[in-house]
Design an enzyme around this catalytic site. Structure first.
Site, PDB file in Angstrom:
ATOM      1  N   ASP A  52      34.925  61.214  15.495  1.00  0.00           N
ATOM      2  CA  ASP A  52      35.126  60.309  14.385  1.00  0.00           C
ATOM      3  C   ASP A  52      35.465  59.086  15.127  1.00  0.00           C
ATOM      4  OD1 ASP A  52      35.519  58.693  12.600  1.00  0.00           O
ATOM      5  OD2 ASP A  52      37.099  60.059  11.495  1.00  0.00           O
ATOM      6  N   GLU A 132      41.175  44.681  43.620  1.00  0.00           N
ATOM      7  CA  GLU A 132      42.253  44.956  44.326  1.00  0.00           C
ATOM      8  C   GLU A 132      43.336  44.756  43.273  1.00  0.00           C
ATOM      9  OE1 GLU A 132      43.099  42.088  47.529  1.00  0.00           O
ATOM     10  OE2 GLU A 132      41.089  41.512  47.417  1.00  0.00           O
ATOM     11  N   GLU A 134      46.720  44.824  41.397  1.00  0.00           N
ATOM     12  CA  GLU A 134      48.183  44.816  41.619  1.00  0.00           C
ATOM     13  C   GLU A 134      48.714  45.288  40.446  1.00  0.00           C
ATOM     14  OE1 GLU A 134      47.979  41.008  44.626  1.00  0.00           O
ATOM     15  OE2 GLU A 134      48.267  40.588  42.504  1.00  0.00           O
ATOM     16  N   GLU A 189      53.296  44.281  47.425  1.00  0.00           N
ATOM     17  CA  GLU A 189      53.068  42.938  47.385  1.00  0.00           C
ATOM     18  C   GLU A 189      53.826  41.663  47.624  1.00  0.00           C
ATOM     19  OE1 GLU A 189      50.980  40.357  47.191  1.00  0.00           O
ATOM     20  OE2 GLU A 189      49.032  41.400  47.278  1.00  0.00           O
ATOM     21  N   GLU A 196      49.926  46.843  45.749  1.00  0.00           N
ATOM     22  CA  GLU A 196      48.460  46.651  45.651  1.00  0.00           C
ATOM     23  C   GLU A 196      47.816  47.875  46.110  1.00  0.00           C
ATOM     24  OE1 GLU A 196      46.488  42.895  46.434  1.00  0.00           O
ATOM     25  OE2 GLU A 196      45.213  43.844  47.688  1.00  0.00           O
ATOM     26  N   GLU A 335      34.606  36.939  46.297  1.00  0.00           N
ATOM     27  CA  GLU A 335      35.793  37.546  45.785  1.00  0.00           C
ATOM     28  C   GLU A 335      36.413  36.228  44.519  1.00  0.00           C
ATOM     29  OE1 GLU A 335      39.645  36.785  48.001  1.00  0.00           O
ATOM     30  OE2 GLU A 335      40.527  38.631  47.095  1.00  0.00           O
ATOM     31  N   ARG A 337      38.934  35.478  42.066  1.00  0.00           N
ATOM     32  CA  ARG A 337      40.374  35.814  42.101  1.00  0.00           C
ATOM     33  C   ARG A 337      41.100  35.723  40.827  1.00  0.00           C
ATOM     34  NH1 ARG A 337      42.800  35.816  46.997  1.00  0.00           N
ATOM     35  NH2 ARG A 337      44.676  34.837  46.192  1.00  0.00           N
TER      36      ARG A 337
HETATM   37  N1  GLN Z   1      49.660  38.235  43.058  1.00  0.00           N
HETATM   38  C1  GLN Z   1      48.449  37.142  43.150  1.00  0.00           C
HETATM   39  C2  GLN Z   1      47.628  36.728  41.866  1.00  0.00           C
HETATM   40  O1  GLN Z   1      48.177  37.004  40.925  1.00  0.00           O
HETATM   41  C3  GLN Z   1      47.603  37.368  44.393  1.00  0.00           C
HETATM   42  C4  GLN Z   1      48.415  37.583  45.633  1.00  0.00           C
HETATM   43  C5  GLN Z   1      47.602  38.156  46.973  1.00  0.00           C
HETATM   44  O2  GLN Z   1      46.896  39.097  46.565  1.00  0.00           O
HETATM   45  N2  GLN Z   1      47.548  37.348  47.990  1.00  0.00           N
HETATM   46  O3  GLN Z   1      46.517  36.883  42.231  1.00  0.00           O
HETATM   47 MG    MG Z   2      44.638  42.134  48.528  1.00  0.00          MG
HETATM   48 MG    MG Z   3      47.174  41.133  46.445  1.00  0.00          MG
HETATM   49 MG    MG Z   4      42.293  39.459  47.652  1.00  0.00          MG
END
Ligand code: GLN
Ligand code: MG
Ligand code: MG
Ligand code: MG
Length: 446
Positions: A52, A132, A134, A189, A196, A335, A337
């Protein structure tokens, strides 16, 4: 029944699996489970399992609530924390179908991602992605509730004895490996209590499945250590928040990396540049999806290694998109970010991929990389470089999403509408709330 399905049935037998958790995610990215006795596995493959849908976030209206789950046999995994000599539980990730039409359900985030991948495939590409994520590990209080007290005081790449949490992280990694993850690296981290774990890249669908699974596994194993793992983007003010950098590349059908061009200054092909341009162009709307909470925007502020400005770079980490150094051609990639781990990984990847492909289809021109620290730029300098700013709060991001047809349509009508509705409401609730900060600041002053 296919041969992969038969392999799953054999494994269920062999490993004494009693229960199967059939998983899917709702629009907000929360993993949902329907648990069935393992003997129903064959039926699940052939007929699907009915459930459901009316009680699932943003799924369906009450009067059309019958949904069907069809498990993807490639995602079969025994749950490491429910595995003993006598019995075990396993999970499979499912596609959701509409029982009345028999079609894939357009409210299923996995379907939205599949459609993005189909668009890529029509252009001759497969999409690889690696996240990646965190996260923070926090102590629980006496009642077992999460606090924001960290259980260690380590910093970036610190080793024991300061990194007391490395035991937990090791158990998490073993758990993930048991479930078939290829872990590339893990480290403490920058912030205290922050970790991470990087996975090996895979096709984008497997990566989205992996992120959904990852969050469940990390929380479950942290809980075994009486810790609370959180993917909330900015749990503690004035220190780094948690991001989920997302690496992306397109491969051709014969397995070549379409993002690599050794003759280019950045080793990036024209496709990679155009893909980057597409993401930059649609970044404000994507943000609503990749950074979908009120709290996400407390991470996207200057000074904490999180992006604020819409630019790319081959060096600095204040940019929205970075071109990491690649040791081999297959590793040329970009990447992104800005995403954070509170996002729905299916929708976030779908939005990024659609934006990038749009860049390729339209042949969008990629601006020059910015090599300086953009945090240090003032408004005039940003204007001179033509650098725009990301939305500064969830409300602005949702507005940007509503105005961006490409990204809105990428979600499909069903999800786009429900998503905008849910997020507008979330932002409104936040706006009328009175925070601790306000009380601290004003209660006794006025
Ligand atoms: N913590 C960081 C962010 O908010 C990234 C830090 C890193 O991986 N160098 O994206
Ligand atoms: Mg990284
Ligand atoms: Mg990082
Ligand atoms: Mg990175």
């Amino acid at each position: 029944i296919t041969s992969t399905e038969q392999e799953v049935l054999d494994e269920i037998e062999e490993k004494d699996v009693d229960f199967l958790r059939l998983q899917f995610t709702d629009i907000l990215g929360t993993v949902k489970n329907v648990s069935v006795p393992a003997r129903q596995a064959e039926k699940a493959f052939t007929d699907g399992i009915y459930f459901d849908g009316s009680s699932i976030e943003g799924f369906v209206r009450i009067q059309e609530s019958d949904m069907r789950l069809v498990p993807d046999p490639d995602t079969f995994a025994v749950l490491p924390w429910r595995n003993s000599e006598e019995s075990a539980s396993a999970r499979m990730i499912c596609d959701v179908y509409n029982t009345s039409t028999g079609e894939p359900f357009e409210g299923d985030p996995r379907y939205v991602l599949k459609q993005a991948l189909e668009r890529a495939s029509d252009l001759g590409y497969t999409v690889n992605a690696a996240p990646e994520p965190e996260f923070f590990l926090f102590e629980e209080d006496e009642e077992g509730r999460a606090t924001t007290d960290t259980n260690d005081a380590g910093g970036y790449f610190d080793l024991a004895p300061k990194d007391l949490a490395s035991d937990v992280r090791r158990d998490i990694i073993y758990g993930l490996e048991d479930m078939g993850f290829e872990i590339e690296a893990s480290h403490h981290e920058v912030a205290e209590g922050q970790h991470e774990i990087n996975f090996e890249y895979e096709d984008a669908l497997s990566t989205a499945d992996n992120v959904a699974t990852f969050r469940t596994v990390v929380r479950a194993i942290a809980a075994e250590h009486d810790l609370h793992a959180t993917f909330m983007p900015k749990p503690i003010p004035k220190i780094n928040g948690s991001g989920m950098h997302t690496h992306l590349s397109l491969f051709t059908e014969d397995g070549e990396n379409a993002f690599h061009d050794g003759d280019d200054e950045f080793d990036l092909s024209e496709e990679a540049h155009a893909f980057t341009a597409g993401i930059l162009e649609h970044a404000p709307a994507i943000t609503a999806i990749s950074n979908p909470t009120v709290n996400s925007y407390k991470r996207l502020v200057p000074g904490y290694e999180a992006p604020v400005y819409i630019a790319w770079s081959d060096r600095n980490r204040s940019a929205l998109i970075r071109k990491p150094a690649a040791r081999i051609p297959a590793a040329s990639r970009i990447e992104a970010r800005f995403p954070d781990p509170s996002c729905n990984p299916y929708l976030a990847l779908a939005a990024l991929i659609h934006a990038g492909l749009e860049g390729i289809e339209k042949g969008l021109e990629c601006p020059d990389p910015v090599r300086e620290n953009i945090y240090d730029f003032d408004e005039d300098k940003r204007e001179e470089y033509g650098i725009e700013t990301l939305p500064t709060n969830l409300g602005e991001a949702v507005d940007a999403l509503e105005e961006d047809e490409i990204i809105y349509n990428a979600l499909g009508d069903h999800i786009a509408q429900k998503f905008v509705e849910a997020k507008s409401q979330e932002f409104q609730e936040y706006l009328v709330d009175v925070s601790q900060w306000e009380l601290d600041r004003y209660l006794e002053t006025f």
